[in-house]
Design an enzyme around this catalytic site. Structure first.
Site, mmCIF file in Angstrom:
data_model
loop_
_atom_site.group_PDB
_atom_site.id
_atom_site.type_symbol
_atom_site.label_atom_id
_atom_site.label_comp_id
_atom_site.label_asym_id
_atom_site.label_seq_id
_atom_site.Cartn_x
_atom_site.Cartn_y
_atom_site.Cartn_z
ATOM 1 N N TYR A 33 -56.355 8.388 -22.754
ATOM 2 C CA TYR A 33 -56.095 9.545 -23.482
ATOM 3 C C TYR A 33 -55.845 10.027 -24.332
ATOM 4 O O TYR A 33 -55.379 11.376 -24.467
ATOM 5 C CB TYR A 33 -57.218 10.625 -22.178
ATOM 6 C CG TYR A 33 -56.461 11.259 -21.299
ATOM 7 C CD1 TYR A 33 -55.304 11.647 -21.392
ATOM 8 C CD2 TYR A 33 -57.001 10.682 -19.445
ATOM 9 C CE1 TYR A 33 -54.923 12.198 -20.087
ATOM 10 C CE2 TYR A 33 -56.444 11.339 -18.948
ATOM 11 C CZ TYR A 33 -55.482 12.044 -18.717
ATOM 12 O OH TYR A 33 -54.532 12.712 -17.522
ATOM 13 N N ASP A 55 -47.219 18.272 -12.877
ATOM 14 C CA ASP A 55 -47.856 18.736 -11.960
ATOM 15 C C ASP A 55 -47.665 18.328 -10.610
ATOM 16 O O ASP A 55 -47.791 18.349 -9.637
ATOM 17 C CB ASP A 55 -48.301 19.927 -11.770
ATOM 18 C CG ASP A 55 -49.631 18.936 -12.836
ATOM 19 O OD1 ASP A 55 -49.725 18.275 -13.206
ATOM 20 O OD2 ASP A 55 -50.381 20.152 -13.216
ATOM 21 N N HIS A 94 -56.270 18.939 -16.912
ATOM 22 C CA HIS A 94 -57.673 18.212 -16.900
ATOM 23 C C HIS A 94 -59.233 18.252 -17.727
ATOM 24 O O HIS A 94 -58.894 19.806 -18.000
ATOM 25 C CB HIS A 94 -58.304 17.921 -15.815
ATOM 26 C CG HIS A 94 -56.413 16.676 -15.230
ATOM 27 N ND1 HIS A 94 -56.546 15.543 -15.239
ATOM 28 C CD2 HIS A 94 -56.178 17.539 -14.080
ATOM 29 C CE1 HIS A 94 -55.767 15.263 -14.228
ATOM 30 N NE2 HIS A 94 -55.076 16.330 -13.214
#
Lengths: 1015, 278
Positions: free
Chosen positions: A532, A299, A269
């Protein structure tokens, strides 16, 4: 002079006026003009017509014609093209095409050409007005955190406050769902997660990096002293020196070692935005310089990607299912929700703030009549908020509990036999395993009790209730997977069995689905704004979701990494200090991509010698992270650069530290929870779609700079700046995203800058997306708005059936019949965790440690940094002069060890030791303890790797072994440990460092004996 | 005259701490003259969330109770204040004047609720001023109210008699009413914090299999006399709640299909009797 040259000349004359006018009008533009002295010109190559601009001490002079002595020449093939490209509004596709065709060229020194191009662009943007004036003299801007959107109130260059957004009278009305005589509608405002509300304190943090630094004993031309990383101090250097060091080293690495020598690594992130995000500017930069890719494991999805996909497909959602329409269906038709390792009140659906909380609160109204059950070893925040029966299986064992439920259903006929017959394959095989026909062991509630500790009678009661009701099964925080038990040793089994349970109950029937009201809101999904993961300005068509939509809408130069070497992230330390690693890829295109094993080093490549690291999260987010400490101290890494906002974690292991600013100190644009890619339509988590102009609220603190600026400056020193930036500024990229989206149809650029946000009206009721899996249940073509799976992945008619070979839910997976893996048999079976109560070491380490995500911080964001969150007693506790991480223990386990609340305890195993503040509780069954992972602080009290940590990095203790051998899947959400009152000793040798010392000893002995180690 | 009050619903608080964080956001690093000097970055909890775990694995619940300056109408701090630093505004809000109160550490002890905090750096007693500076600018809610996702914290401006009526009708409580401080901060469902429960799970064996007993009648006996009754759910679970802590011995009498069993319990804090096999 022909018409084209006349037109070009007039445009260029206009440009000279514009630049002079803007310089007269805006002091910041005047200041910009003083930065360089040069002569630049635009010209048409064939007509040799053009105009020159001389910048001298901030003054502009300009004239008609072409100069031989110009420092910079921007040349168009001919005047007609020049006029076309320069005529506002800029057509970006024409610009890009002209560059690709070499009909638009730039010559001159990179620093000057890039400065000139960006200055010309700034001539357009310098007058933009951002934000709304408030009567008290402050200005209100908008911005976006990982935990929700904020109004940012700024006065005298300082952030005064950040609040959620209360919608104004002009914003649209939200949706309403009618269910069981109730009209349910969310409030007209946005919510924040705790780490979002915390943002001001991490902007003004004493841990901010305010200038570039170099490690004191790092001499790029002499001794580099890699063994001292994490130990020695730093000295301040200038940006010029830092950028020169980094760019020189990048070139040296490539020249000296060859392709692959430089690895670029980032966290999962970043600070929010579509331009500054790692998938955007960083990817463009790293593709431009060429790198060894650190290939991430999935993950948050592990069990779903490596397990569930084989039963139902959904690789382009990493194994998690479609979720459309499920909020409405759940509220209208479901009788019971089973939260299984699901704690959305803690994880906020990653980016969903408290939006789901508002909806789940409706469940507390008895009028809806929806019962709730929680299955989680920890009495989590969602169980606290939503009363219901709590089942607390021992960590990693709940697949056994699920199988016992299925066993009861078979025995008592409590499943949808017709659905299983028509919509699934291979049930008989699995049923034979469950009943014991296959192996003689019936998977009964009594059988599971020995594993899980949950009384058989309770499991039977749950199975009976479930089998008679319409149930939403909610595994993981998103309610359809994500986090939860998919990240521990049996995560693959768990995700697989979750799919099998819903299949037995008729997935897709009214009231029978997956979800916990976190996803599935009835929003408008046709209004386009990129997520994003669509890659922003990255130009990366391979490693982002850009090809899906953004590339067509936002033309840009494509970028490609020339090296195919990659490192499986979990084994990054071994790749460095052992020089080799193997892994399996996370690629969403098909089920089979995950089988394509890859190795490091790649054929013909240099091993990695330099690491360019983005941020400092790894030491507390990766497992068994003393390995990473060792990696950083390895002589195999000749240079480590860290570009970070805060001086924390492994930023303290770098040779060169580059200070980045936060998203409040630069401009960007984004949508709240707009994920795109594998999180397609992530806005389903929200009650309202909110798109924001992330205004620069304050100047960057100290000498910190935006990532875009840093990359562009490095690129300047490598002749790559015009390729990286396309000659435009951050604000221009932001505007390009705006233009690529559907926003211009509904709001002007000028108004958007001022207001700062746009709320997309809720979808009309009759146009709402259909309920997920309803098409599957009814045997229709797929009708939910997601273009996946890929057309070639349908085995029958396009849009009919699932991605599996049979097109049905497969209890016995064809893909796992084709790819033989003893740890993942075609039907899901229970295999106890390789680390847990069955481990021989459990005698020595008799507690199971759960390490889920924090309720307050977002990974390392929000923690440490002297932030407000540290004041929350459930997050950290101040004892003496230190804020300790909280470790929860079952009250009897604590009492048996003489441990009381806020005692300092040492939690340890062979991998490491951490000092925490104890919190005895009834929220955990016996032999289980709980502490959040992702502390931002790594604070070894002595030598790193050889002493206890008091920062709270519990991932020092967790295993890095993958769940199964043929998957690249983290398993570290559970580990076995011992806890005792801390005796104040700081020495603790980790097994990683013990192994290193042993290696050194062997080498020394061999050297002394003048022997060479055998190959 | 309408005045400000706070109503907090204990059953809806999730301990997200958004109210505490929003309050820090408002006061740390900001000076609001006449209302509050800057709050220190660490050490103060102007909104402080208390918590209570009840019961034992696996029958438990947890209540969270946000506390703050109670804006008392009969404020102990004002009585103790000899300096004139603490004043009550017409809208009910209590303000500690950040200039006049300087150096008066004794005021910290004047609050029986522990909600006057000592700012060491500024040598100043401080409390949460109900975001008076924002309300004066026209805000209709406090920062904590705005940030609260569940509506567990609501600031309302009403006449005193209307507030009294609401409190009576909805069974709202204040903290430690016996002090007579007349707080303006009210709580709904405070029993989740102050009261306790007796619970358990009933099972029975049939044909060699133990199962939960649903629908068993359960009576709670005090001194041999029934005080409450309920039925077990499909997990055999029963719970008697809102009992007083330390209220002594109880009997729990379970009967179903001719079978009967009585279990004794002494109530200190909440107790999960666990599995009761008939």
């Amino acid at each position: 002079m022909n018409f084209a040259t006349l037109k070009l000349s007039l445009i260029l004359l206009g440009l000279s006026w514009l630049l002079k006018f803007q310089a007269w009008r805006h002091p910041e533009f005047r200041a910009r003009l003083k930065e360089r002295n040069l002569t630049a010109q635009f010209m048409a190559r064939d007509e040799e017509a053009g105009r020159w601009f001389t910048f001298r001490d901030g003054q502009i002079t300009s004239g008609f014609g072409v100069r031989k002595d110009a420092d910079v020449t921007v040349a168009f093939k001919n005047a007609a093209l020049g006029a076309q490209l320069l005529m506002p509004p800029i057509n970006w596709l024409d610009q890009i095409n002209a560059q690709k065709e070499f009909s638009l060229t730039v010559t001159g020194e990179e620093d000057l050409t890039n400065w000139f191009a960006q200055t010309v662009m700034m001539g357009q943007s310098v007058g933009f007005k951002f934000g709304t004036n408030i009567p008290d003299g402050s200005t209100r801007y908008c911005n976006m955190t990982n935990g929700g959107p904020v109004f940012v109130y700024v006065k005298d260059g300082k952030i005064v406050r950040m609040t959620p957004i209360d919608f104004d009278a002009t914003d649209p009305q939200p949706w309403t769902i009618e269910a069981r005589g109730m009209k349910l509608t969310p409030p007209r405002k946005t919510t924040l997660a705790p780490h979002g509300q915390n943002a001001k304190s991490i902007v003004y943090s004493p841990d901010r990096l305010l200038y570039p630094m170099k490690r004191v004993d790092f001499d790029p031309n002499g001794a580099r002293n890699p063994q001292n990383r994490g130990k020695s101090g730093y000295v301040r250097i200038s940006w010029d020196e830092a950028l020169s060091l980094v760019s020189t080293e990048i070139k040296r690495q490539k020249k000296t070692h060859g392709p692959g020598a430089i690895a670029v690594s980032h966290g999962s992130h970043h600070t929010w935005g579509n331009i500054g995000y790692y998938l955007s500017a960083l990817f463009r930069f790293s593709n431009a310089i060429g790198m060894t890719r650190v290939h991430h494991n999935p993950d948050s999805w592990e069990g779903w990607y490596w397990g569930a996909v084989h039963h139902w497909g959904y690789t382009l959602r990493v194994g998690q299912s479609e979720t459309y329409g499920t909020v409405e269906d759940c509220l209208q038709n479901c009788d019971m929700i089973v939260f299984w390792a699901a704690d959305p009140e803690t994880t906020s659906g990653s980016y969903g703030a408290q939006e789901g909380t508002v909806r789940r609160q409706w469940l507390k109204d008895p009028k809806l009549g929806i019962k709730i059950v929680h299955v989680d070893p920890y009495y989590n925040a969602s169980a606290q908020f939503l009363p219901g029966k709590w089942f607390a299986p021992k960590p990693t064992t709940s697949p056994a509990m699920a199988m016992a439920i299925a066993n009861v259903w078979i025995k008592e006929g409590l499943y949808d036999k017709e659905y299983v017959k028509t919509h699934t394959v291979g049930f008989d095989k699995w049923a034979a395993y469950l009943t014991g026909d296959e192996d003689g062991v019936p998977k009964t509630p009594e059988w599971q009790e020995k594993e899980t500790g949950v009384p058989a009678k309770d499991v039977r009661a749950l199975a009976r209730e479930w089998g008679r009701k319409r149930v939403y099964l909610a595994p993981g925080g998103w309610g359809n997977g994500h986090g939860g038990a998919c990240r521990n040793q049996t995560g693959i089994q768990w995700a697989r069995v979750m799919v099998c349970l819903t299949a037995m109950q008729g997935l897709g029937k009214p009231g029978v689905n997956m979800g916990n009201l976190q996803w599935g809101c009835p929003l408008d999904f046709q209004f386009y704004f990129p997520g994003y993961s669509e890659g922003g300005m990255s130009g990366d068509l391979e490693n982002t979701a850009m090809p899906v939509a953004l590339y067509q809408r936002m033309p840009q130069l494509p970028t490609m990494n020339s090296s195919f070497q990659k490192i499986p992230r979990i084994f990054m330390p071994e790749a460095i200090f052992d020089g080799k690693a193997e892994g399996y890829p996370w690629v969403g295109k098909s089920i089979e991509h995950q089988f394509a094993k890859f190795s490091y080093p790649a054929p013909g490549h240099s091993p990695v010698k330099m690491l360019y690291k983005y941020g400092g999260s790894i030491l507390s987010t990766m497992n068994n992270s003393n390995r990473h400490v060792r990696m950083y101290q390895s002589e195999n890494l000749e240079c480590v650069v860290n570009q970070s906002i805060w001086f924390e974690g492994e930023a303290k292991f770098a040779d060169i530290v580059l200070p980045a600013c936060t998203n409040f100190e630069r401009v960007d644009i984004s949508e709240w929870a707009g994920l795109g890619g594998y999180g397609h339509h992530g806005q389903q988590q929200l009650n309202h779609r909110v798109i924001l102009l992330q205004s620069k609220a304050i100047e960057p603190l100290g000498e910190s700079k935006s990532d875009f600026w840093i990359f562009n400056e490095i690129c300047k020193r490598m002749g790559l700046a015009n390729y990286f930036s396309e000659g435009v500024n951050e604000i221009d990229w932001v505007k390009r995203v705006f233009l690529a989206s559907d926003l211009p149809k509904v709001i002007s650029w000028r108004k958007f800058l001022k207001k700062g946000y746009y709320v997309v009206p809720a979808e009309k009721e009759k146009l709402r997306a259909p309920v997920s899996f309803r098409w599957f249940w009814e045997g229709r073509k797929k009708d939910v708005p997601e273009a996946q799976p890929l057309p070639s992945d349908y085995s029958g008619e396009y849009l009919r059936g699932l991605q599996t070979q049979s097109g049905k839910i497969e209890f016995e997976c064809n893909s796992l019949k084709r790819f033989k893996d003893p740890e993942r048999p075609p039907i899901v079976k229970y295999e106890p965790s390789w680390e847990g109560p069955h481990s021989p070491e459990f005698k020595q380490f008799p507690l199971q440690l759960l390490t889920p995500h924090s309720k307050y911080s977002f990974h390392t964001q929000g923690d440490g940094k002297s932030s407000f969150i540290n004041n929350i007693a459930d997050h950290r506790v101040k004892i003496g002069d230190w804020y300790y991480w909280v470790l929860r223990l079952n009250a009897e386990d604590a009492a048996a060890r003489g441990i009381k609340k806020n005692d300092l305890v040492k939690i340890y195993n062979e991998r490491g030791a951490v000092i925490c503040a104890a919190l005895p509780t009834q929220r955990l069954p016996r032999s289980v303890c709980h502490g959040y992972e992702s502390s931002a602080i790594y604070a070894p009290m002595g030598e790193p790797g050889k002493s206890v940590d008091r920062g709270g990095c519990l991932n020092l203790l967790t295993p890095h072994k993958t769940q199964t051998k043929s998957t690249h899947s983290l398993a570290g959400a559970q580990s076995i440990v011992q806890v005792e009152l801390w005796d104040g000793r700081i020495e603790h040798m980790s097994e990683t460092f013990a192994a290193m010392e042993k290696d050194k000893e062997i080498k020394r002995t061999l050297q002394e004996a003048q022997l060479v180690p055998a190959k | 005259m309408k005045k400000w009050n706070m109503i907090i619903d204990v059953a809806e608080c999730t301990n997200c701490n958004l109210c505490t964080l929003a309050t820090m956001d408002e006061y740390v690093g900001n000076d609001w003259p006449g209302v509050a000097a800057p709050m220190p970055r660490h050490g103060h909890q102007w909104i402080n969330i208390l918590q209570k775990e009840r019961g034992q694995v696996p029958m438990i619940d947890i209540a969270y109770v946000p506390t703050m300056c109670n804006q008392c109408d009969n404020a102990p701090c004002m009585k103790a204040d000899k300096t004139g630093a603490i004043g009550k505004r017409d809208d009910g809000i209590v303000i500690i004047d950040p200039v006049k109160a300087k150096g008066h550490k004794e005021l910290v002890d004047a609050c029986p609720y522990g909600h006057i905090w000592w700012n060491e750096e500024l040598q100043l007693p401080q409390a949460w001023p109900f975001d008076a500076h924002l309300l004066d600018q026209g805000w209709q809610q406090t920062r904590g109210h705005q940030a609260c996702p569940t509506g567990a914290m609501r600031a309302i401006k009403v006449e005193d008699d209307e507030m009294a009526r609401t409190a009576r009708d909805q069974g709202l409580e204040v903290m430690r009413p016996e002090l007579g401080a007349k707080p303006r901060v009210y709580y709904r469902n405070l029993w989740r914090f102050t009261k306790c429960f007796i619970g358990g799970s009933v099972s029975a064996e049939a044909n060699g299999v133990i199962d939960c007993v649903e629908g068993a009648a359960v009576r709670l006996l005090k001194d041999g006399a029934p005080v409450a009754e309920t039925k077990t759910d499909n997990y055999g679970d029963f719970k008697f709640d809102k009992l007083n802590e330390n209220s002594g011995r109880y009997g729990v009498e379970i009967s179903t299909q001719g079978r009967k069993k009585t279990v004794e319990a002494t109530l200190g804090v909440s107790i999960n009797l666990g599995e009761i096999k008939l």
